[in-house]
Write an enzyme that holds these catalytic residues in place. Structure first.
Site, PDB file in Angstrom:
ATOM      1  N   CYS A  61     -19.383  -3.702 -16.160  1.00  0.00           N
ATOM      2  CA  CYS A  61     -19.411  -3.439 -14.719  1.00  0.00           C
ATOM      3  C   CYS A  61     -20.418  -4.339 -14.006  1.00  0.00           C
ATOM      4  O   CYS A  61     -21.587  -4.392 -14.388  1.00  0.00           O
ATOM      5  CB  CYS A  61     -19.753  -1.972 -14.472  1.00  0.00           C
ATOM      6  SG  CYS A  61     -19.811  -1.541 -12.719  1.00  0.00           S
ATOM      7  N   CYS A  80     -18.424   0.509 -18.829  1.00  0.00           N
ATOM      8  CA  CYS A  80     -19.689   0.386 -18.095  1.00  0.00           C
ATOM      9  C   CYS A  80     -20.437  -0.908 -18.436  1.00  0.00           C
ATOM     10  O   CYS A  80     -21.135  -1.477 -17.590  1.00  0.00           O
ATOM     11  CB  CYS A  80     -20.581   1.591 -18.367  1.00  0.00           C
ATOM     12  SG  CYS A  80     -19.900   3.157 -17.730  1.00  0.00           S
ATOM     13  N   TYR A  97      -6.780   5.438   5.315  1.00  0.00           N
ATOM     14  CA  TYR A  97      -6.914   4.487   4.210  1.00  0.00           C
ATOM     15  C   TYR A  97      -6.015   3.274   4.407  1.00  0.00           C
ATOM     16  O   TYR A  97      -6.462   2.120   4.327  1.00  0.00           O
ATOM     17  CB  TYR A  97      -6.583   5.153   2.873  1.00  0.00           C
ATOM     18  CG  TYR A  97      -6.241   4.146   1.809  1.00  0.00           C
ATOM     19  CD1 TYR A  97      -7.233   3.348   1.253  1.00  0.00           C
ATOM     20  CD2 TYR A  97      -4.926   3.936   1.413  1.00  0.00           C
ATOM     21  CE1 TYR A  97      -6.927   2.376   0.308  1.00  0.00           C
ATOM     22  CE2 TYR A  97      -4.605   2.977   0.468  1.00  0.00           C
ATOM     23  CZ  TYR A  97      -5.612   2.197  -0.077  1.00  0.00           C
ATOM     24  OH  TYR A  97      -5.303   1.233  -0.998  1.00  0.00           O
ATOM     25  N   ASP A 104      -9.478   5.213  -1.380  1.00  0.00           N
ATOM     26  CA  ASP A 104      -8.382   5.729  -2.184  1.00  0.00           C
ATOM     27  C   ASP A 104      -8.961   6.327  -3.462  1.00  0.00           C
ATOM     28  O   ASP A 104     -10.184   6.429  -3.614  1.00  0.00           O
ATOM     29  CB  ASP A 104      -7.353   4.632  -2.480  1.00  0.00           C
ATOM     30  CG  ASP A 104      -7.858   3.601  -3.485  1.00  0.00           C
ATOM     31  OD1 ASP A 104      -9.088   3.537  -3.742  1.00  0.00           O
ATOM     32  OD2 ASP A 104      -7.035   2.842  -4.022  1.00  0.00           O
ATOM     33  N   CYS A 109     -13.935   0.820 -13.919  1.00  0.00           N
ATOM     34  CA  CYS A 109     -14.465   2.168 -13.678  1.00  0.00           C
ATOM     35  C   CYS A 109     -13.323   3.183 -13.742  1.00  0.00           C
ATOM     36  O   CYS A 109     -13.031   3.893 -12.778  1.00  0.00           O
ATOM     37  CB  CYS A 109     -15.164   2.205 -12.315  1.00  0.00           C
ATOM     38  SG  CYS A 109     -16.247   3.618 -12.078  1.00  0.00           S
ATOM     39  N   CYS A 146     -25.704   1.903 -10.422  1.00  0.00           N
ATOM     40  CA  CYS A 146     -24.916   3.112 -10.697  1.00  0.00           C
ATOM     41  C   CYS A 146     -25.807   4.236 -11.223  1.00  0.00           C
ATOM     42  O   CYS A 146     -26.341   4.160 -12.331  1.00  0.00           O
ATOM     43  CB  CYS A 146     -23.807   2.799 -11.711  1.00  0.00           C
ATOM     44  SG  CYS A 146     -22.759   4.217 -12.089  1.00  0.00           S
ATOM     45  N   GLU A 170       0.820  -1.209   0.000  1.00  0.00           N
ATOM     46  CA  GLU A 170       0.000   0.000   0.000  1.00  0.00           C
ATOM     47  C   GLU A 170       0.858   1.265   0.000  1.00  0.00           C
ATOM     48  O   GLU A 170       0.541   2.245  -0.683  1.00  0.00           O
ATOM     49  CB  GLU A 170      -0.949   0.011   1.202  1.00  0.00           C
ATOM     50  CG  GLU A 170      -2.073  -1.011   1.113  1.00  0.00           C
ATOM     51  CD  GLU A 170      -2.972  -0.813  -0.102  1.00  0.00           C
ATOM     52  OE1 GLU A 170      -3.028   0.314  -0.630  1.00  0.00           O
ATOM     53  OE2 GLU A 170      -3.594  -1.797  -0.536  1.00  0.00           O
TER      54      GLU A 170
END
Length: 422
Positions: A216, A213, A134, A152, A206, A222, A50
């Protein structure tokens, strides 16, 4: 306001769809490829990945991560490493405070927590250097299966589109709302996988431009995609004229799809332009050696070894070469050469996150300087393998061929091409 939150049914559908999609489509990445059941080892691997991934692309991080884990496979081995070795392994990734913070984290965990990662979120955030909300959420959810959210850039984008959050990301009210949405979605049974599915979705489906899309898994939940079907900014449903989250029709750019309007685009800060004079000092004993200076902790490349660099004065364009060399001699104390010894090698450019840096590179023979606590003579091999920034390696790449020609009286000795990544 209701439309900017998830209903209970939407939460259930999103969790289920995301986890099914993630199990099938997640990328094979080294920080996910562990077989340890020891949550302490997993926490260490997550923390390293991370911090490396902050401000850095996945493709770049993979090689550094694998090298790092081979060298320091656990928190105890990292805690016992020297800062020079840590910075050497990190060299080229930039944002070097991340490396120093990782090192400090390991030492603190070993010294104060007997080598065991603290599980409490507040302790992670308040005690571990460089660990914010985070990173703490990622470690706690992935390593310890605690239902803590993450937020994030990828997750912000996914959530902003799911609930049409078009307000300024710099506002506390916006980030607070996004954190609450992330907390709503965390799956108590598989919090780490759910969090990673959101990050993975933002990274691969995304995306900022041209999102996929149609692929997705949560397209039906959405709101931004629902708006896009109407293909008209005038069809955007407003909660009310006072809604702080909705985009206004006047804020819609017809050259972009409606989905791409979320989250609101940040205003990019222009990189400032800066020019520096750099002097590469060398001597010839049994082999070429180069005098280097350890940067102070407050500097841009703090803790790394560097050639002698001086920020150029505002009028440097009007200065002739002799005036530039005189300026160098006045500014640099660790040298015993005179103005006639200094030669121009050339120029190179390096882009930092906030600086567009131009280096004007000089070199000079200096066989009288004695190393100090801040300076050290490096062989060519040591320059290539020590804790030296990519920018300084570019400088070296420009100066070295000319130094060799001069040092060996014009004979082409060892002038094979050199290439440094970045």
């Amino acid at each position: 306001m209701t439309r900017h939150r998830f209903s209970t049914e939407e939460i259930t559908l999103c969790r289920r769809s995301l986890l099914v999609w993630y199990d099938k489509h997640k990328r094979k990445l080294p920080w996910r490829d562990w077989h340890d059941t020891d949550s302490n080892i997993v926490a260490y691997r997550v923390l390293v990945s991370e911090l490396m991934l902050q401000q850095t692309q996945v493709a770049t991080v993979i090689r550094y991560y694998e090298t790092w884990m081979n060298q320091w496979p656990n928190v105890n081995s990292l805690a016992s490493a020297s800062e020079d070795d840590v910075l050497k392994c990190w060299a080229g990734l930039g944002y070097y405070n991340r490396a120093r913070n990782l090192h400090k984290c390991a030492q603190l965990i070993v010294n104060e927590y007997n080598g065991e990662f603290p599980r409490d979120l507040d302790i992670m955030i308040n005690r571990l250097p460089g660990v914010g909300r985070y990173t703490a959420g990622a470690v706690s959810s992935i390593a310890f299966s605690l239902p803590n959210p993450i937020l994030d850039g990828n997750v912000i984008r996914v959530l902003s589109r799911l609930r049409c959050i078009g307000s300024d990301l710099k506002k506390k009210s916006t980030t607070d709302h996004l954190w609450s949405l992330a907390a709503d979605l965390v799956c108590p049974e598989r919090p780490g996988d759910l969090n990673q599915s959101l990050m993975e979705l933002g990274a691969t489906i995304c995306t900022p431009q041209k999102p996929k899309c149609t692929e997705c898994p949560i397209q039906k939940q959405c709101l931004a995609y629902e708006q896009q079907i109407h293909q008209s900014s005038t069809d955007i449903e407003q909660c009310s004229t006072n809604c702080t989250f909705c985009l206004k029709p006047t804020e819609i750019d017809s050259s972009r799809s409606l989905v791409e309007h979320y989250p609101r685009k940040k205003v990019k800060t222009k990189q400032r332009e800066e020019t520096s004079f750099v002097l590469v000092l060398y001597r010839l004993n049994s082999q070429l050696e180069f005098l280097m200076l350890k940067q102070k902790q407050s500097n841009l490349l703090s803790g790394l070894w560097s050639f002698f660099e001086v920020i150029s004065p505002p009028d440097f364009d009007q200065m002739n070469e002799r005036k530039r060399k005189t300026f160098l001699i006045e500014q640099i104390q660790h040298m015993s050469c005179n103005i006639d010894d200094i030669k121009l090698a050339g120029q190179c450019r390096h882009l930092f996150s906030h600086i567009d840096k131009q280096y004007i590179i000089y070199y000079a023979l200096d066989d009288l300087s004695i190393p100090t606590a801040q300076t050290q003579w490096f062989t060519e091999e040591q320059v290539l393998t020590s804790a030296i920034s990519t920018a300084m390696k570019k400088v070296f790449n420009v100066a070295l061929p000319q130094i060799k020609l001069r040092a060996f009286n014009g004979k082409k000795v060892g002038l094979e091409s050199i290439h440094f990544p970045g």
